[in-house]
Scaffold this active site. Structure first.
Site, mmCIF file in Angstrom:
data_model
loop_
_atom_site.group_PDB
_atom_site.id
_atom_site.type_symbol
_atom_site.label_atom_id
_atom_site.label_comp_id
_atom_site.label_asym_id
_atom_site.label_seq_id
_atom_site.Cartn_x
_atom_site.Cartn_y
_atom_site.Cartn_z
ATOM 1 N N SER A 88 -0.031 -0.855 -4.604
ATOM 2 C CA SER A 88 0.121 -1.761 -3.469
ATOM 3 C C SER A 88 0.866 -3.042 -3.815
ATOM 4 O O SER A 88 1.534 -3.624 -2.949
ATOM 5 C CB SER A 88 -1.258 -2.126 -2.897
ATOM 6 O OG SER A 88 -1.890 -0.997 -2.348
ATOM 7 N N ASP A 361 2.035 0.632 3.020
ATOM 8 C CA ASP A 361 2.672 0.335 1.738
ATOM 9 C C ASP A 361 2.924 1.588 0.904
ATOM 10 O O ASP A 361 3.793 1.603 0.049
ATOM 11 C CB ASP A 361 1.859 -0.675 0.942
ATOM 12 C CG ASP A 361 0.377 -0.335 0.872
ATOM 13 O OD1 ASP A 361 -0.063 0.632 1.520
ATOM 14 O OD2 ASP A 361 -0.351 -1.046 0.159
ATOM 15 N N HIS A 362 2.179 2.637 1.180
ATOM 16 C CA HIS A 362 2.340 3.887 0.419
ATOM 17 C C HIS A 362 1.532 4.988 1.093
ATOM 18 O O HIS A 362 0.713 4.732 1.975
ATOM 19 C CB HIS A 362 1.877 3.727 -1.036
ATOM 20 C CG HIS A 362 0.467 3.199 -1.164
ATOM 21 N ND1 HIS A 362 -0.647 3.983 -0.941
ATOM 22 C CD2 HIS A 362 0.003 1.956 -1.458
ATOM 23 C CE1 HIS A 362 -1.735 3.248 -1.105
ATOM 24 N NE2 HIS A 362 -1.376 2.013 -1.407
ATOM 25 N N HIS A 440 -2.507 7.472 -5.195
ATOM 26 C CA HIS A 440 -1.554 7.326 -4.104
ATOM 27 C C HIS A 440 -0.623 8.533 -4.072
ATOM 28 O O HIS A 440 -0.483 9.256 -5.068
ATOM 29 C CB HIS A 440 -0.714 6.068 -4.291
ATOM 30 C CG HIS A 440 -1.496 4.801 -4.211
ATOM 31 N ND1 HIS A 440 -0.965 3.579 -4.542
ATOM 32 C CD2 HIS A 440 -2.780 4.562 -3.833
ATOM 33 C CE1 HIS A 440 -1.874 2.637 -4.368
ATOM 34 N NE2 HIS A 440 -2.986 3.216 -3.942
#
Length: 476
Positions: A88, A361-362, A440
């Site tokens: 992040s 963000d991802h 992630h």
């Protein structure tokens, strides 16, 4: 009389005509520099599968989240300077600064090396080990907005010193140096970020321990330097709040900091609204309430404002492979988007002065399994779209529609699952690769926008390009 001949259009004229007709029936594109206000919503870890699953969970397959209704859309590349899959810190920093940086770095130049923080005398992680000369601060859109005379705010459901909010107001070589990050927000104090001028106007989140001195009895996770940053902020004219009631009662003419958790993050929305409420959740505001209060506070500035709003606990639930809490937090985040749109339109019906951006963000490794029947609860076991009967794996066992690519819950031998088990609040979805925690994902994420200056948010964009579009919308 000869019949009239229909005009014949060449391919080029057909293209021009179609373009003109499309322009005539679409909303006018708003020029650069027209945004007085920008509200930037960030759903941490809110990848496309999470958005889809949340939509189905709340509104069904044919329904729509509020964010789905925003007219401008784009795909965002999220890789960091040194990794295919970002964390992040550099992804949010890329949005805020336009600079690609290494994983774990907060709003610094590209060459900055992430250096892990150490522990203080009481064993608490967070001592800043960043060396002098290890990179340079990268200017954030919040700092540019502040310099232009606008008010600025950063609010989150995580700790206020967590990676996403920190990227708006701090510069540091490692995201976990949270005591140093907190100090950067205190005007005039040691370690203050001078690019913030007289200070961020509105700050909200959790993690009060990073702002208070260590106390062996009441604050074991407090600051080893003995500073009470909340007292310092109060001395600078901030209203300091610890509860929802404090927040709602706060006057609109002052700067504001609300820290609604004595340590760590705010409660998951599922727990905050539980009966009876768990822990500090009973006194915490919703993200929608935080958003509208922040807008009230910031709108006192006649020149406009920049506000960052993070739904941060979506990410935490996904890391834990707890899809239910992730979906409920995504809905709460979407409710905040709706609240902001409704409030903005009270004084700006066409959003001629306000830009609203919603993105992530991802991604994460959440995925859909099988060919589930339409209307089957998204958290339930998969049921075949033809027969309506439970779908089976190659060994004859049932499985859930939602699974994760990796994480801790990978059984050595799969057995059948039942609805009562998988629909429970604390159920953890199965994973493909066994890891201590889910990671992630590296896939593109969605960006949706509307209002002043939104016309450039289209196509496939690198996350660093979003900064330029925000800056352009403000005319900076």
């Amino acid at each position: 009389m000869k019949p009239m001949l229909k005009p014949t259009l060449t391919p080029a004229l057909k293209t021009i005509t179609a373009t003109l007709l499309a322009a005539a029936f679409s909303a006018p594109a708003l020029a650069a520099g027209e945004a007085k206000n920008i509200i930037f919503f960030l759903g941490d870890g809110m990848g496309p599968s999470t958005v889809t699953a949340s939509r189905i969970y709340k509104y069904g397959e044919a329904g729509s989240l509020t964010m789905d209704t925003l007219p401008r859309t784009a795909r965002i590349k999220t890789f960091s300077n040194d990794a295919q899959t970002t964390d992040s810190a550099p992804s949010m920093s890329a949005y805020m600064t336009g600079v690609k940086m290494n994983n774990e770095v907060i709003s610094m130049s590209a060459e900055t090396v992430a250096i892990s923080p150490g522990k203080d005398a009481h064993g608490n992680l967070g001592v800043n080990n960043c060396a002098a000369g290890n990179g340079m601060p990268a200017t954030t859109i919040l700092e540019l907005a502040k310099a232009s005379g606008r008010a600025v705010g950063s609010i989150t459901t995580t700790e206020l010193t967590h990676a996403t909010p920190a990227a708006t107001y701090a510069h540091i070589c490692h995201r976990n140096a949270q005591y140093a990050i907190a100090a950067q927000a205190v005007p005039g104090g040691a370690g203050y970020n001078p690019a913030l001028g007289d200070g961020v106007d509105v700050l909200m989140g959790g993690g009060r321990n990073h702002f208070l001195p260590y106390d062996a009895g009441s604050q074991k996770l407090g600051r080893v330097d003995g500073r009470n940053l909340l007292a310092e902020l109060a001395a600078k004219g901030y209203t300091v709040a610890a509860t929802r009631a404090d927040m709602l009662a706060a006057p609109n003419g002052k700067k504001f900091i609300g820290l609604y958790s004595s340590k760590s993050h705010l409660e998951y929305e599922l727990d905050r609204t539980a009966a009876p409420p768990l822990g500090e959740g009973a006194t915490q505001p919703s993200l929608a309430e935080m958003t509208t209060k922040a807008m009230d506070l910031l709108s006192q500035n006649s020149k406009g404002y920049f506000l960052m709003v993070e739904g941060g606990r979506i990410d935490h639930a996904l890391h834990g492979t707890n899809a239910k809490r992730a979906l409920v937090d995504t809905i709460a985040f979407d409710d905040a988007v709706r609240a902001a749109l409704d409030k903005a339109r009270l004084t700006d019906p066409t959003l001629a002065n306000t830009l609203i951006v919603v993105t992530a963000d991802h991604d994460h490794t959440l995925a859909f399994n099988g060919y589930g029947k339409r209307g089957n609860p998204i958290l339930d076991i998969n049921r075949d779209y033809k027969t309506g009967q439970p779908s089976k794996d190659a060994d004859g066992n049932t499985y859930t529609t939602l699974v994760f690519g990796n994480g801790p819950n990978r059984p050595n031998l799969r057995t059948s699952l039942d609805s009562k088990t998988v629909l429970a609040d604390n159920y953890l979805q199965e994973t493909g690769v066994r890891l201590a925690t889910e990671t992630h994902g590296g896939g593109d994420v969605k960006l949706l926008s509307t209002g002043a200056g939104s016309s450039g948010f289209k196509g496939t964009l690198d996350n660093t390009k979003v900064f330029g579009l925000l800056k352009n919308a403000f005319g900076l």
